[in-house]
Design an enzyme around this catalytic site. Structure first.
Site, PDB file in Angstrom:
ATOM      1  N   CYS A 126      47.209  41.897   9.888  1.00 48.69           N
ATOM      2  CA  CYS A 126      47.891  41.596  11.150  1.00 48.69           C
ATOM      3  C   CYS A 126      48.038  40.085  11.300  1.00 48.69           C
ATOM      4  O   CYS A 126      47.066  39.344  11.097  1.00 48.69           O
ATOM      5  CB  CYS A 126      47.099  42.157  12.331  1.00 48.69           C
ATOM      6  SG  CYS A 126      47.827  41.672  13.909  1.00 48.69           S
ATOM      7  N   HIS A 162      31.801  44.646   9.701  1.00 45.69           N
ATOM      8  CA  HIS A 162      33.185  45.057   9.979  1.00 45.69           C
ATOM      9  C   HIS A 162      34.121  44.304   9.031  1.00 45.69           C
ATOM     10  O   HIS A 162      33.958  43.107   8.801  1.00 45.69           O
ATOM     11  CB  HIS A 162      33.534  44.748  11.443  1.00 45.69           C
ATOM     12  CG  HIS A 162      34.858  45.318  11.868  1.00 45.69           C
ATOM     13  ND1 HIS A 162      36.060  44.732  11.518  1.00 45.69           N
ATOM     14  CD2 HIS A 162      35.171  46.416  12.582  1.00 45.69           C
ATOM     15  CE1 HIS A 162      37.049  45.456  12.017  1.00 45.69           C
ATOM     16  NE2 HIS A 162      36.533  46.485  12.671  1.00 45.69           N
ATOM     17  N   GLU A 188      37.032  43.080   9.211  1.00 43.82           N
ATOM     18  CA  GLU A 188      37.727  41.878   9.665  1.00 43.82           C
ATOM     19  C   GLU A 188      36.822  40.645   9.575  1.00 43.82           C
ATOM     20  O   GLU A 188      37.259  39.589   9.101  1.00 43.82           O
ATOM     21  CB  GLU A 188      38.226  42.058  11.105  1.00 43.82           C
ATOM     22  CG  GLU A 188      39.030  40.840  11.563  1.00 43.82           C
ATOM     23  CD  GLU A 188      39.455  40.933  13.017  1.00 43.82           C
ATOM     24  OE1 GLU A 188      39.776  42.036  13.508  1.00 43.82           O
ATOM     25  OE2 GLU A 188      39.473  39.882  13.675  1.00 43.82           O
ATOM     26  N   SER A 234      36.653  49.655  15.967  1.00 41.32           N
ATOM     27  CA  SER A 234      35.930  48.802  16.915  1.00 41.32           C
ATOM     28  C   SER A 234      36.585  48.812  18.290  1.00 41.32           C
ATOM     29  O   SER A 234      35.929  49.018  19.311  1.00 41.32           O
ATOM     30  CB  SER A 234      35.867  47.369  16.369  1.00 41.32           C
ATOM     31  OG  SER A 234      35.426  46.481  17.350  1.00 41.32           O
TER      32      SER A 234
HETATM   33  O1  0CN Z   1      41.012  50.626  14.843  1.00 43.73           O
HETATM   34  P1  0CN Z   1      41.571  49.472  14.096  1.00 43.73           P
HETATM   35  O2  0CN Z   1      42.188  49.759  12.778  1.00 43.73           O
HETATM   36  O3  0CN Z   1      40.510  48.331  13.837  1.00 43.73           O
HETATM   37  P2  0CN Z   1      39.225  47.828  14.621  1.00 43.73           P
HETATM   38  O4  0CN Z   1      39.365  48.082  16.061  1.00 43.73           O
HETATM   39  O5  0CN Z   1      38.041  48.528  14.012  1.00 43.73           O
HETATM   40  O6  0CN Z   1      39.160  46.348  14.316  1.00 43.73           O
HETATM   41  O7  0CN Z   1      42.660  48.822  15.045  1.00 43.73           O
HETATM   42  C1  0CN Z   1      43.520  47.826  14.588  1.00 43.73           C
HETATM   43  C2  0CN Z   1      42.911  46.536  14.635  1.00 43.73           C
HETATM   44  C3  0CN Z   1      43.001  45.542  13.799  1.00 43.73           C
HETATM   45  C4  0CN Z   1      43.008  44.507  12.994  1.00 43.73           C
HETATM   46 FE1  SF4 Z   2      46.571  42.891  15.354  1.00 46.23          FE
HETATM   47 FE2  SF4 Z   2      44.276  44.235  15.372  1.00 46.23          FE
HETATM   48 FE3  SF4 Z   2      45.239  43.191  17.637  1.00 46.23          FE
HETATM   49 FE4  SF4 Z   2      46.426  45.235  16.553  1.00 46.23          FE
HETATM   50  S1  SF4 Z   2      44.341  45.250  17.377  1.00 46.23           S
HETATM   51  S2  SF4 Z   2      47.460  43.385  17.350  1.00 46.23           S
HETATM   52  S3  SF4 Z   2      46.150  44.882  14.379  1.00 46.23           S
HETATM   53  S4  SF4 Z   2      44.582  42.063  15.833  1.00 46.23           S
END
Ligand code: 0CN
Ligand code: SF4
Length: 337
Positions: free
Chosen positions: A101, A129, A131, A228
């Site tokens: 992202c 995690h 990220e 998360s």
């Molecule tokens: O559920 P997600 O794939 O990821 P997390 O909430 O566990 O970080 O949602 C998208 C978020 C991103 C990057």
């Molecule tokens: Fe980007 Fe993660 Fe936020 Fe979605 S939840 S906009 S993937 S940072």
């Protein structure tokens, strides 16, 4: 017969954010362009249904880059990767498509910039995690993880005058502010990130839940256990007055006993959740008398990200549109729009 004592409050915004939409469409387009199998490092987004659906269409999810056959195509997930992962892929001669992202990439850039200026970087996030593993990998010698308020006492820095905090994008806003407050007690010169690291989607979904929680006897959050931002929505609901709160991947996981004596049910979903799963929950509730559905709108969202360059280039070369559209199985992995 609708039951006048029963109603649903439906949060908006909920579900897919711009980064998830982009990541899921990236895998769909890669399958269309290059054919199966398309390898994906880690879950493209943290949602069971999305992963299963893409698997059925030929995506192969692997844990590490070295599980991908030499020369094949690999997509990096929305959560981002450390530079070392790019190096590994290059060494294996893989074609990489980076679905990180852009709002995660922004945090990576901040980390690099502060590390270049020799700051100690306190990265607030959840240990393990993906990220934070990726972000910390940008400058491991400058970054230490702070996993919530109680972890603040374990932090040591070289120069308390040169400290900055950054964060994972999908944390609880309130808990993060508490962590920062405690950090600042210890390091009064602590610098803030140049802009919010907790992304707009995480913030807006929490805002909507806060607005409705006190009116809810039960909050049902659709999302996966390893998501998360989805898990945080249950916590926020309980902290703000919902009498009960549960996370479910599918409507079938709802326990009838949760509904006993319940008049108002709140419904929302995490940023990685296709809308079809929310519809399933609403149908389940309607069948039990909760037919009256009222939206609670906390914010409007219209952000959309362009697809990764590699995909846009190859779509163009194939004479196809690079517009972000879900293909045939839109219903399974589609967003609200
Ligand atoms: O559920 P997600 O794939 O990821 P997390 O909430 O566990 O970080 O949602 C998208 C978020 C991103 C990057
Ligand atoms: Fe980007 Fe993660 Fe936020 Fe979605 S939840 S906009 S993937 S940072």
């Amino acid at each position: 017969m609708p039951d006048a004592t029963k109603r649903v409050l439906l949060a908006a915004p909920r579900g897919y954010c711009a980064g998830v939409d982009r990541a899921v469409v990236t895998v769909e387009k890669a399958l269309g362009l290059y054919g199966a199998p398309v390898y994906v490092r880690k879950e493209i987004v943290h949602n069971k249904h999305v992963v299963t659906t893409l698997q059925q269409r030929g995506a192969v999810f692997v844990d590490e880059t070295d599980e991908v056959p030499e020369g094949a195509t690999v997509v990096f997930s929305a959560h981002g990767v450390a530079p070392v992962v790019h190096d590994e892929a290059k060494a294996l001669n893989l074609r990489t498509i980076d679905a990180t992202c852009p709002l995660v990439t922004k945090v990576h850039r901040e980390a690099v910039r502060f590390a270049d200026s020799d700051y100690d970087i306190l990265l607030i996030g959840h240990e393990g995690h993906e990220e934070v593993v990726g972000t910390a990998g940008e400058a491991p010698e400058h970054i230490q993880l702070v996993d919530g308020p109680d972890d603040v006492e374990n932090v040591t820095v070289r120069d308390p005058e040169k400290v900055v905090w950054l964060s994972q994008t999908t944390l609880s806003v309130d808990e993060t502010m508490e962590t920062v407050r405690r950090l600042r007690e210890r390091f009064p010169s602590l610098q803030d990130p140049p802009s919010d690291d907790i992304c707009y989607a995480t913030q807006n979904r929490q805002l909507a839940v806060k607005q409705m929680a006190a009116d809810c006897d039960l909050m049902i959050v659709v999302g996966s256990r390893n998501s998360s931002n989805s898990v945080r929505l249950v916590e926020v609901a309980l902290e703000h007055g919902s009498r009960a709160g549960h996370l479910v991947d599918y409507a079938e996981e709802i326990d009838e006993a949760w509904l006993e004596g319940v008049s108002t049910v709140g419904v929302t979903s995490g940023a990685s959740v296709p809308e079809i799963l929310v519809r399933g929950v609403l149908e389940y509730l309607a069948a039990r008398g909760y037919e009256d559905v009222a939206p609670v709108v906390a914010a409007e969202e219209s952000l959309m990200f362009a697809l990764p360059n590699e995909i846009r280039r190859d779509l163009k070369a194939a004479g196809l549109s690079d517009k972000m559209r879900h293909d045939a199985s839109f219903a399974e992995t589609g967003s609200l729009h």
